[in-house]
Design a protein around this motif. Sequence first.
Motif, PDB file in Angstrom:
ATOM      1  N   TYR A 143       0.834  -1.200   0.000  1.00  0.00           N
ATOM      2  CA  TYR A 143       0.000   0.000   0.000  1.00  0.00           C
ATOM      3  C   TYR A 143       0.867   1.248   0.000  1.00  0.00           C
ATOM      4  CZ  TYR A 143       0.926   0.194   5.028  1.00  0.00           C
ATOM      5  OH  TYR A 143       1.531   0.250   6.251  1.00  0.00           O
ATOM      6  N   ALA A 144       0.207   2.372  -0.284  1.00  0.00           N
ATOM      7  CA  ALA A 144       0.912   3.647  -0.324  1.00  0.00           C
ATOM      8  C   ALA A 144      -0.045   4.749   0.106  1.00  0.00           C
ATOM      9  CB  ALA A 144       1.427   3.916  -1.737  1.00  0.00           C
ATOM     10  N   ALA A 145       0.530   5.931   0.335  1.00  0.00           N
ATOM     11  CA  ALA A 145      -0.260   7.114   0.694  1.00  0.00           C
ATOM     12  C   ALA A 145       0.131   8.240  -0.254  1.00  0.00           C
ATOM     13  CB  ALA A 145       0.024   7.519   2.144  1.00  0.00           C
TER      14      ALA A 145
ATOM     15  N   LEU B 107      -4.245  11.918  -5.039  1.00  0.00           N
ATOM     16  CA  LEU B 107      -4.860  10.923  -5.915  1.00  0.00           C
ATOM     17  C   LEU B 107      -6.203  10.504  -5.324  1.00  0.00           C
ATOM     18  CD1 LEU B 107      -1.843   8.621  -6.876  1.00  0.00           C
ATOM     19  CD2 LEU B 107      -3.167  10.094  -8.413  1.00  0.00           C
ATOM     20  N   PRO B 108      -7.214  10.214  -6.161  1.00  0.00           N
ATOM     21  CA  PRO B 108      -8.483   9.708  -5.630  1.00  0.00           C
ATOM     22  C   PRO B 108      -8.237   8.361  -4.950  1.00  0.00           C
ATOM     23  CG  PRO B 108      -8.638  10.109  -8.011  1.00  0.00           C
ATOM     24  CD  PRO B 108      -7.215  10.318  -7.615  1.00  0.00           C
ATOM     25  N   LEU B 109      -8.951   8.096  -3.898  1.00  0.00           N
ATOM     26  CA  LEU B 109      -8.811   6.818  -3.187  1.00  0.00           C
ATOM     27  C   LEU B 109     -10.023   5.950  -3.471  1.00  0.00           C
ATOM     28  CD1 LEU B 109      -7.571   8.057   0.295  1.00  0.00           C
ATOM     29  CD2 LEU B 109      -6.201   7.364  -1.664  1.00  0.00           C
ATOM     30  N   PRO B 110      -9.842   4.643  -3.619  1.00  0.00           N
ATOM     31  CA  PRO B 110      -8.568   3.946  -3.770  1.00  0.00           C
ATOM     32  C   PRO B 110      -8.082   4.026  -5.219  1.00  0.00           C
ATOM     33  CG  PRO B 110     -10.343   2.368  -3.889  1.00  0.00           C
ATOM     34  CD  PRO B 110     -10.978   3.718  -3.639  1.00  0.00           C
ATOM     35  N   CYS B 111      -6.808   3.824  -5.412  1.00  0.00           N
ATOM     36  CA  CYS B 111      -6.273   3.677  -6.765  1.00  0.00           C
ATOM     37  C   CYS B 111      -5.052   2.772  -6.715  1.00  0.00           C
ATOM     38  CB  CYS B 111      -5.991   5.020  -7.422  1.00  0.00           C
ATOM     39  SG  CYS B 111      -4.568   5.888  -6.852  1.00  0.00           S
ATOM     40  N   ARG B 112      -4.686   2.278  -7.870  1.00  0.00           N
ATOM     41  CA  ARG B 112      -3.538   1.375  -7.988  1.00  0.00           C
ATOM     42  C   ARG B 112      -2.472   2.087  -8.809  1.00  0.00           C
ATOM     43  NH1 ARG B 112      -4.864  -4.661  -8.601  1.00  0.00           N
ATOM     44  NH2 ARG B 112      -5.115  -4.228  -6.405  1.00  0.00           N
ATOM     45  N   VAL B 113      -1.229   2.042  -8.309  1.00  0.00           N
ATOM     46  CA  VAL B 113      -0.117   2.723  -8.977  1.00  0.00           C
ATOM     47  C   VAL B 113       1.059   1.776  -9.175  1.00  0.00           C
ATOM     48  CG1 VAL B 113      -0.714   5.017  -8.083  1.00  0.00           C
ATOM     49  CG2 VAL B 113       0.848   3.573  -6.791  1.00  0.00           C
ATOM     50  N   ARG B 114       1.858   2.073 -10.195  1.00  0.00           N
ATOM     51  CA  ARG B 114       3.144   1.399 -10.367  1.00  0.00           C
ATOM     52  C   ARG B 114       4.197   2.379  -9.878  1.00  0.00           C
ATOM     53  NH1 ARG B 114       2.615  -1.028 -14.403  1.00  0.00           N
ATOM     54  NH2 ARG B 114       3.134  -3.141 -13.908  1.00  0.00           N
TER      55      ARG B 114
ATOM     56  N   VAL C 119       5.290   4.835   1.169  1.00  0.00           N
ATOM     57  CA  VAL C 119       5.042   3.432   0.833  1.00  0.00           C
ATOM     58  C   VAL C 119       5.215   2.544   2.055  1.00  0.00           C
ATOM     59  CG1 VAL C 119       5.730   3.766  -1.584  1.00  0.00           C
ATOM     60  CG2 VAL C 119       7.425   2.974   0.078  1.00  0.00           C
ATOM     61  N   SER C 120       4.543   1.409   2.036  1.00  0.00           N
ATOM     62  CA  SER C 120       4.628   0.450   3.141  1.00  0.00           C
ATOM     63  C   SER C 120       5.987  -0.244   3.164  1.00  0.00           C
ATOM     64  CB  SER C 120       3.523  -0.599   2.993  1.00  0.00           C
ATOM     65  OG  SER C 120       3.772  -1.416   1.857  1.00  0.00           O
TER      66      SER C 120
ATOM     67  N   GLY D 149      15.798   0.680 -10.999  1.00  0.00           N
ATOM     68  CA  GLY D 149      14.865   0.174 -12.006  1.00  0.00           C
ATOM     69  C   GLY D 149      13.819  -0.800 -11.494  1.00  0.00           C
ATOM     70  N   LYS D 150      13.858  -1.155 -10.209  1.00  0.00           N
ATOM     71  CA  LYS D 150      12.863  -2.081  -9.663  1.00  0.00           C
ATOM     72  C   LYS D 150      11.514  -1.383  -9.584  1.00  0.00           C
ATOM     73  CE  LYS D 150      16.027  -4.809  -6.846  1.00  0.00           C
ATOM     74  NZ  LYS D 150      16.348  -5.266  -5.490  1.00  0.00           N
ATOM     75  N   SER D 151      10.426  -2.142  -9.842  1.00  0.00           N
ATOM     76  CA  SER D 151       9.098  -1.546  -9.737  1.00  0.00           C
ATOM     77  C   SER D 151       8.164  -2.466  -8.972  1.00  0.00           C
ATOM     78  CB  SER D 151       8.537  -1.220 -11.120  1.00  0.00           C
ATOM     79  OG  SER D 151       8.218  -2.395 -11.812  1.00  0.00           O
ATOM     80  N   CYS D 152       7.085  -1.889  -8.504  1.00  0.00           N
ATOM     81  CA  CYS D 152       6.115  -2.600  -7.681  1.00  0.00           C
ATOM     82  C   CYS D 152       4.752  -1.946  -7.878  1.00  0.00           C
ATOM     83  CB  CYS D 152       6.553  -2.494  -6.219  1.00  0.00           C
ATOM     84  SG  CYS D 152       5.451  -3.283  -5.054  1.00  0.00           S
ATOM     85  N   VAL D 153       3.703  -2.746  -7.894  1.00  0.00           N
ATOM     86  CA  VAL D 153       2.353  -2.222  -7.968  1.00  0.00           C
ATOM     87  C   VAL D 153       1.804  -2.166  -6.542  1.00  0.00           C
ATOM     88  CG1 VAL D 153       0.012  -2.648  -8.815  1.00  0.00           C
ATOM     89  CG2 VAL D 153       1.980  -3.077 -10.301  1.00  0.00           C
ATOM     90  N   ALA D 154       1.236  -1.021  -6.172  1.00  0.00           N
ATOM     91  CA  ALA D 154       0.706  -0.838  -4.814  1.00  0.00           C
ATOM     92  C   ALA D 154      -0.663  -0.172  -4.879  1.00  0.00           C
ATOM     93  CB  ALA D 154       1.662   0.016  -3.984  1.00  0.00           C
ATOM     94  N   ASP D 155      -1.453  -0.394  -3.842  1.00  0.00           N
ATOM     95  CA  ASP D 155      -2.761   0.239  -3.711  1.00  0.00           C
ATOM     96  C   ASP D 155      -2.627   1.490  -2.859  1.00  0.00           C
ATOM     97  OD1 ASP D 155      -4.308  -1.660  -5.168  1.00  0.00           O
ATOM     98  OD2 ASP D 155      -4.131  -3.031  -3.472  1.00  0.00           O
ATOM     99  N   VAL D 156      -3.061   2.634  -3.386  1.00  0.00           N
ATOM    100  CA  VAL D 156      -3.058   3.874  -2.613  1.00  0.00           C
ATOM    101  C   VAL D 156      -4.337   3.867  -1.787  1.00  0.00           C
ATOM    102  CG1 VAL D 156      -3.017   6.393  -2.692  1.00  0.00           C
ATOM    103  CG2 VAL D 156      -1.705   5.073  -4.358  1.00  0.00           C
ATOM    104  N   ARG D 157      -4.178   3.752  -0.459  1.00  0.00           N
ATOM    105  CA  ARG D 157      -5.304   3.597   0.464  1.00  0.00           C
ATOM    106  C   ARG D 157      -5.285   4.618   1.593  1.00  0.00           C
ATOM    107  NH1 ARG D 157      -8.900  -0.230  -1.557  1.00  0.00           N
ATOM    108  NH2 ARG D 157      -7.678  -1.480  -2.972  1.00  0.00           N
ATOM    109  N   ASP D 158      -4.322   5.544   1.546  1.00  0.00           N
ATOM    110  CA  ASP D 158      -4.156   6.479   2.654  1.00  0.00           C
ATOM    111  C   ASP D 158      -3.711   7.832   2.117  1.00  0.00           C
ATOM    112  OD1 ASP D 158      -4.190   7.227   5.314  1.00  0.00           O
ATOM    113  OD2 ASP D 158      -2.384   6.127   5.876  1.00  0.00           O
TER     114      ASP D 158
END
Length: 160
Positions: free
Chosen positions: A85-87, A91-98, A126-127, A105-114
């Motif tokens: 998850y991320a804050a 951004l409108p909540l909830p949303c999903r971001v990369r 980020v968590s 160069g590492k990436s991760c998909v997280a849910d913005v919930r805060d």
Amino acid sequence: MTTSFRFLSLALVLLLTLLFSACRQQSFPVYKGYKMSPYTVRGVHYVPMSIEAALHYREDGTASHYEAGGARGAIGQRLHRSQLYAAHRTLPLPCRVRITNLANGKSCVADVRDRGPYIPGRLIDVSTAVAERLGFRRKGLERVRVEVISVGDGPYRRKR
């Protein structure tokens, strides 16, 4: 088949199901709609962006690692260190971001919930799990790129 063999087989299936479900990434319950209401923190007024603007959002900035420790996020869901998850402030909540670490160069998909971060110069919090996947948990701060993948959950989800 004997009754004891059937019982033992059923018990084994149940045990394996419990074990494998515990290893799975925890998911968040579906949030109905979008949280887009303006809010004020420490005298600063924030207005979340529109769904359309969010679907085209891409920004580089500084990510910080934070830990909610089981507290509830801005849309009422409990946030735990093992979740992705991320804050974000607007951004409108909830949303999903990369989130992509620009250093490695590492990436991760997280849910913005805060909501947050409220420290000047920071783009996203980020968590622990996200910071570990991006390779900066020990460092605490890192330059990242944030790109929205989708906004909303369930039937409300809109993809880029």
